[in-house]
Write an enzyme that holds these catalytic residues in place. Structure first.
Site, short mmCIF file in Angstrom:
data_model
loop_
_atom_site.label_atom_id
_atom_site.label_comp_id
_atom_site.label_asym_id
_atom_site.label_seq_id
_atom_site.Cartn_x
_atom_site.Cartn_y
_atom_site.Cartn_z
N GLU A 224 -2.76 -8.82 2.81
CA GLU A 224 -3.18 -9.37 4.10
C GLU A 224 -4.69 -9.23 4.33
O GLU A 224 -5.23 -9.81 5.27
CB GLU A 224 -2.40 -8.69 5.24
CG GLU A 224 -2.84 -7.30 5.63
CD GLU A 224 -2.39 -6.18 4.68
OE1 GLU A 224 -2.66 -5.01 5.01
OE2 GLU A 224 -1.79 -6.48 3.62
N HIS B 9 -3.86 -4.53 -0.50
CA HIS B 9 -3.47 -5.13 0.78
C HIS B 9 -3.56 -6.65 0.67
O HIS B 9 -4.66 -7.21 0.80
CB HIS B 9 -4.41 -4.66 1.89
CG HIS B 9 -4.22 -3.24 2.29
ND1 HIS B 9 -3.32 -2.87 3.27
CD2 HIS B 9 -4.81 -2.10 1.85
CE1 HIS B 9 -3.36 -1.55 3.41
NE2 HIS B 9 -4.26 -1.06 2.57
N CYS C 192 0.84 -1.20 0.00
CA CYS C 192 0.00 0.00 0.00
C CYS C 192 0.88 1.25 0.00
O CYS C 192 1.62 1.49 -0.95
CB CYS C 192 -1.00 -0.03 1.15
SG CYS C 192 -2.33 1.19 0.95
#
Length: 201
Positions: free
Chosen positions: A183, A181, A78
């Protein structure tokens, strides 16, 4: 061990939690020597480019990141991905890490809302080791108002948001950058993190 650079720009715990879930050894650190000893480096981040670079410089980690990203796998996520470029233009012109040539500029879309927030499909541009097992058009999660403008040869994947928006970059050596992202991107994102961790094996 993967060093997760903790320089005060947030998003570190979600990355650490994802690595823990995958059984991957990750350590939050602001120590230059620990970063040098790590097998790989992840630079997360949320917020504004100038503020993040200020925090990184004040943490005295800029030089070690530039040094170590030449010799071991490095992933910016990011805002951390945006910092790998030469310049950012959020609020003011700011020098970045310069790991990949290019700049970070505001997404200009008259017909679509900015920030670009939510799920969007990946469109592959070139072969990239951390995309192994990820299918084209799999959806990943974005939250950003600025995007990288760089050489097409460094773009591993982009998404369509009223035009091409850089989603994943790879310099062909050690440096990777993910605008989305991983994750927070479900199975596809976890595959990407797992592939990144496997680079040091």
């Amino acid at each position: 061990m993967i060093a997760i650079v903790d320089y005060g720009a947030g998003n570190i715990f979600s990355v650490k939690n994802a690595l823990d879930y995958l059984g991957i050894d990750g350590k939050l650190t602001a120590d230059a020597e620990e970063i040098r000893k790590a097998d790989e480096i992840i630079l997360p981040g949320v917020g504004a480019f100038p503020w993040a670079m200020k925090m990184l410089n004040e943490s005295e980690l800029t030089d070690v990141i530039r040094e170590q990203s030449r010799v071991k796998p490095f992933l910016g996520i990011c805002l951390g991905m945006q910092l790998i470029f030469e310049k950012g233009y959020e609020f003011e012109e700011t020098e970045g890490l310069g790991l990949i040539k290019g700049s970070v500029q505001k997404i200009e879309r008259t017909d679509l809302s900015v920030p670009h927030m939510g799920w969007n499909g990946l469109i592959f541009n070139k072969e990239c080791p951390i995309l192994k097992g990820v299918s084209e058009n799999e959806y990943v999660y974005f939250v950003h108002s600025y995007a990288a403008v760089c050489n097409e040869n460094d773009v591993a994947a982009y998404c369509d948001y009223g035009g091409k928006v850089t989603a994943l970059v790879y310099d062909g050596k050690f440096v990777y950058g993910s605008q989305f992202h991983p994750e927070k991107s479900g199975a596809a994102g976890l595959k990407i993190l797992k592939n990144f961790a496997a680079l040091a094996e």
